[in-house]
Every structure is written in C-alpha cells, then in structure tokens.
Design an enzyme around this catalytic site. Structure first.
Site, short mmCIF file in Angstrom:
data_model
loop_
_atom_site.label_atom_id
_atom_site.label_comp_id
_atom_site.label_asym_id
_atom_site.label_seq_id
_atom_site.Cartn_x
_atom_site.Cartn_y
_atom_site.Cartn_z
N HIS A 1 -18.10 -13.16 11.36
CA HIS A 1 -17.25 -14.11 10.65
C HIS A 1 -16.05 -14.43 11.54
O HIS A 1 -15.54 -13.57 12.25
CB HIS A 1 -16.79 -13.52 9.31
N GLU B 1 -22.34 -14.79 3.46
CA GLU B 1 -23.57 -15.57 3.33
C GLU B 1 -24.78 -14.69 2.99
O GLU B 1 -25.68 -15.11 2.27
CB GLU B 1 -23.85 -16.35 4.61
#
Length: 378
Positions: A257, A315
């Site tokens: 991320h 996700e």
C-alpha cells in the site's frame, strides 16, 4: 517528495486540510475514525451510527438513531428520471461506475431540500439505491423497491437480491461500510472538498468524488486479489503459483500500500469480519484457502523484496468479504462508494465551515516571449 524549487509532485506530503474525521498513520498501521480506533468502531457500529458520528462529532442517542434511520429510509426511492437514465445505461451495457457517475448528478432531483443535512441524507440514501437498482437492470431484472423497515446495509443487500439477508451477512456489510467510510485526504475526498470550497452544492461535490474514485489509480481493483485465490484453488498450490508470478515480474494483488508500511488496519478488521461471516453463513473452505494464500504471499514477498515490508492491504479481504456476500466483481467499487459517500459529505461539511477556497499555485515551465508569426508565413 519535494524538489529544490519547492514543487511537490502530486502534493505528496503537503498538508492541505485539518480534519477531525480520520487519522491515518502508515508507519504504525493505524486508522482512527472520529476518535475511535477502526477495529473498535467498525465491528460494533451500524452504518447509520458511523455516519451520524462523522456528521455530528458524536454517537447518536437511541432516539436520534431511530429518527436518522427513518429519515434515510424515507429518502431511498429514486425519481422516475433517474430510473429512466439507469434503464438507458443498462441497454447500452454501461459499466456500473459510469452509470453511478451519470446518475449521481440527479441525486437531489425531486428533493426540495433547503439545507445541507437533508441533501446529504438524500445523497447517502439514493447512492445505495442507484447501485443496487442498476445491478439488477444489467441482469435483466426489475429493481427491488426499498424496504423502509430494514437498516441501510440490510436494505442494500435486499435491493440487490430481493431476499432478506441473514444477520451475519448484514453485520459483514456493516463492518465493511464502516471500514471504508473515511480514509484521510485521499483523491476523491480532496476532489469533493475542492468542489464544495467554491460554494458549489453537495451533489456536485459527490459527483466529482465519484468521478475521481472511478479512476483505477484511486478506486483500485479488489477483484483481481480474489481471482488469484481462485486461480490457486488449493492451499498446496499457493507457493508455486505465487512464486511463478513473482518470477515473471507480476504484482501480487492485495498486497502493499502506498500509505501503510505495515499491515493495513482495514485488512485486519475485514479479515476478522470475513471469518465471522463465513463461519456463520458462508463457505469456510474458501476463507481458509484465502488465509493460506495470504500467509504464503506475505512470506514470499518478504523473501523476494526484502525491506519493502509488503503486507496485506484492504483489497484482499474486501474481495473475499464482498464475494462472500454474493456481490459481483463489477459492483465492488460502487459498493465502496455506498460507504465512502457518507465520509465525502462529512468532509464537505468541514470544508463549508472552513469557508476558504482551495487554490494552490502552479509554476509555468513553458517558452517565454514568443514572436507572433502571421498565418500566411507559418
């Protein structure tokens, strides 16, 4: 990253707003929502409670919550013009995020709202109805009339399927919507604040935010993370399949991320929510497979890219949880918008109170002092 002349590409690291809504610490892996650590809030609150918290700075009383839920429920039905637009979009097989972007401009149609709170409630209520109605239209089915006796999360699932969802599924979706409701000054939130800072209306700000979310660099693609799990199929294949992807230079979807340098706290919360939901009303074999894939991926990434600390991001478990709820991949991002809309509006309220136009500077880098050449001589 700032250059010597003060230019910061993408405004990275530039503080452009002060907010009481959420705090993101990528180094600690921490997300605070209006004073609550994410795990404490997301797993316990209803979506209406979290929305009320962001809009008013405190949790509602029982009477306030009941009234708020009733107001939202009454505002769910879409105007005929919005439904007609969705019918036409479905005929053209328009992508769900494009359809949401188109329909978002009609969110206040037929509403005589003269105040921001009523407009905001209308927007939150109708975004969910738009996404659910359009999904059914694309499946060749009629939209389901909203049920005023159901909460926001339960009604969204009901409008998608036509069936009253189990408590476990409702709790799973509540946790998801709470988890994604706000996340600092991201691209879509910034877009909403820029628009409302011009003294434009709330619907314009939300339409702009949806347009920003539609971009793949922001909205992301939770679906591919689950595709990898299905491709692997069995836990004993995880290492070979993932290693082959890494050797081929492929990115492992659902890991790493831009902000979080440790495990994404949203992944932690959604992973726990997914386990609880799958155990009560789902396919535990799929959950166990996903957990095995996650553990293998993190271990291989640590060996393949030492020092990068590429951990599970939001996700991965978003894909697993939403799939477990029976959602199709193409409405994963629109469902994200169902939750994030309440956060966008909270930021709009803050920006309206701040009362300042957002107007950064640019630096000209083009040619200076050009000579004019008549058209006949060019």
């Amino acid at each position: 990253m700032s250059t010597n002349n003060g230019f910061t590409p993408g405004l990275e690291g530039v503080v452009a707003a002060e907010t009481e809504l959420s705090h993101v610490d990528g180094l600690k892996g921490e997300l605070i929502i209006a004073g609550f650590p994410l795990a404490r809030l997301a797993a316990n609150a209803t979506f209406e409670e979290t929305t009320y918290l962001l809009w008013h700075g405190r949790l509602p009383t029982q009477a306030e919550l009941d009234a708020f839920k009733q107001e939202l429920a009454a505002l769910r039905p879409l105007p005929p013009a919005t439904l007609n637009l969705l019918h036409e979009a479905a005929k053209a097989n328009t992508a769900p995020m494009d359809a949401l972007r188109m329909a978002s401009a009609t969110l206040d149609l037929g509403s005589s709202a003269a105040d921001h709170q009523t407009t905001a409630k209308t927007v939150v209520a109708r975004v969910a109805t738009i996404v659910a109605s359009y999904h059914r239209l694309r499946q060749g089915q009629d939209p389901v009339t909203p049920d005023p006796n159901l909460g926001h999360a339960a009604n969204y699932l009901y409008m998608l399927t036509g069936e009253i969802p189990s408590e476990a599924r409702v709790r799973g979706l509540e946790t998801y919507l709470n988890t994604v409701i706000d996340h600092g000054l991201n691209a879509s939130t910034f877009a909403a604040r820029v628009i409302v800072a011009t003294q434009s209306d709330l619907v314009s700000a939300i339409a702009g935010a949806i347009g920003a979310l539609k971009g793949p660099l922001h909205g992301g693609a939770p679906g591919p993370a689950l595709d990898t799990v299905f491709e692997i199929g069995r836990a004993d294949r995880a290492e070979a399949v993932l290693q082959a992807k890494l050797d081929a230079g492929e990115r492992l979807m659902g890991f790493g991320h831009r902000v979080y340098k440790v495990r994404d706290p949203r992944a932690e919360v959604l992973g726990a929510a997914a386990e609880k939901m799958f155990r009560a009303d789902g396919d535990m074999a799929l959950y166990e497979l996903a957990k095995s894939v996650e553990e293998t991926a993190v271990r291989l990434l640590a060996r393949h890219k030492p020092g990068r600390n590429l951990q599970t991001n939001v996700e991965f478990y978003t894909a697993l949880l939403l799939h477990g709820l029976g959602l199709e991949t193409d409405i994963f991002t629109p469902t994200f918008a169902v939750g994030r809309t309440a956060g966008w509006l909270a930021h709009c309220f803050e920006q309206i109170q701040y009362g300042r136009l957002i107007r950064p500077q640019s630096r000209y880098t083009g040619i200076m002092d050009r000579a004019w050449v008549p058209l006949a001589e060019r």
